[in-house]
Design a protein around this motif. Structure first.
Motif, PDB file in Angstrom:
ATOM      1  N   MET A 139       0.816  -1.179   0.000  1.00 29.97           N
ATOM      2  CA  MET A 139       0.000   0.000   0.000  1.00 29.97           C
ATOM      3  C   MET A 139       0.875   1.264   0.000  1.00 29.97           C
ATOM      4  N   TRP A 140       1.922   1.274   0.796  1.00 30.64           N
ATOM      5  CA  TRP A 140       2.801   2.441   0.835  1.00 30.64           C
ATOM      6  C   TRP A 140       3.500   2.640  -0.501  1.00 30.64           C
ATOM      7  N   PHE A 141       3.801   1.545  -1.156  1.00 31.59           N
ATOM      8  CA  PHE A 141       4.452   1.632  -2.456  1.00 31.59           C
ATOM      9  C   PHE A 141       3.557   2.353  -3.466  1.00 31.59           C
ATOM     10  N   GLU A 142       2.258   2.058  -3.473  1.00 36.82           N
ATOM     11  CA  GLU A 142       1.315   2.715  -4.386  1.00 36.82           C
ATOM     12  C   GLU A 142       1.183   4.206  -4.072  1.00 36.82           C
ATOM     13  N   ILE A 143       1.174   4.545  -2.790  1.00 34.32           N
ATOM     14  CA  ILE A 143       1.055   5.955  -2.398  1.00 34.32           C
ATOM     15  C   ILE A 143       2.289   6.734  -2.840  1.00 34.32           C
ATOM     16  N   ILE A 144       3.456   6.160  -2.618  1.00 37.93           N
ATOM     17  CA  ILE A 144       4.702   6.839  -3.009  1.00 37.93           C
ATOM     18  C   ILE A 144       4.787   6.961  -4.533  1.00 37.93           C
ATOM     19  N   CYS A 145       4.398   5.904  -5.250  1.00 36.45           N
ATOM     20  CA  CYS A 145       4.398   5.970  -6.718  1.00 36.45           C
ATOM     21  C   CYS A 145       3.424   7.048  -7.206  1.00 36.45           C
ATOM     22  N   GLY A 146       2.257   7.140  -6.571  1.00 36.97           N
ATOM     23  CA  GLY A 146       1.280   8.166  -6.946  1.00 36.97           C
ATOM     24  C   GLY A 146       1.827   9.568  -6.731  1.00 36.97           C
ATOM     25  N   LEU A 147       2.520   9.778  -5.606  1.00 36.20           N
ATOM     26  CA  LEU A 147       3.105  11.092  -5.346  1.00 36.20           C
ATOM     27  C   LEU A 147       4.214  11.432  -6.332  1.00 36.20           C
ATOM     28  N   VAL A 148       5.009  10.435  -6.704  1.00 33.75           N
ATOM     29  CA  VAL A 148       6.076  10.657  -7.687  1.00 33.75           C
ATOM     30  C   VAL A 148       5.477  10.997  -9.047  1.00 33.75           C
ATOM     31  N   ILE A 149       4.443  10.271  -9.452  1.00 33.27           N
ATOM     32  CA  ILE A 149       3.790  10.541 -10.742  1.00 33.27           C
ATOM     33  C   ILE A 149       3.159  11.933 -10.732  1.00 33.27           C
ATOM     34  N   TYR A 150       2.519  12.300  -9.631  1.00 34.09           N
ATOM     35  CA  TYR A 150       1.917  13.633  -9.521  1.00 34.09           C
ATOM     36  C   TYR A 150       2.984  14.717  -9.589  1.00 34.09           C
TER      37      TYR A 150
END
Length: 124
Positions: free
Chosen positions: A1-12
């Protein structure tokens, strides 16, 4: 779950870095209150040291009820009262001083009365 959140922030962050023009002052949504606060934020940044008040209500002696004021800008001994209109499209002024907003998507013109005419009697 943390991996998806961090990836989302990087993409944003990458999206904002490459596709944003850097002017976050024009992030105006559709609601009137958001538009008022966006204009107030823009004015406070344009006039350094100025105070901007949103949504004031002042007493009116003629109607004996409080009247709303959209924005008041106070800056070094002067006060400016600003009314914000939420109009879409291209705005033009007709010879009778009425405003016309022409929307390209709807191909229709909306007519609006002159917003300055009620104030002209105050200065005569």
């Amino acid at each position: 779950m943390w991996f998806e959140i961090i990836c989302g922030l990087v993409i944003y962050s990458l999206y904002k870095l490459f596709f944003s023009d850097g002017d976050d002052l024009l992030d105006v949504e559709t609601s009137d209150s958001t538009a008022l606060f966006a204009v107030a934020d823009r004015l406070s940044k344009l006039y350094d040291g100025a105070k901007v008040y949103v949504g004031l209500r002042i007493p009116d002696a003629d109607t004996s009820s409080p009247q709303p004021i959209d924005l008041v800008l106070l800056n070094k001994g002067e006060a400016v009262v600003i009314a914000v209109k939420n109009l879409k499209g291209f705005i033009s002024v007709k010879p009778d001083d009425s405003w016309v907003s022409e929307s390209l998507s709807k191909h229709k013109a909306d007519h609006h009365p002159d917003p300055v005419s009620p104030l002209s009697s105050c200065f005569n």
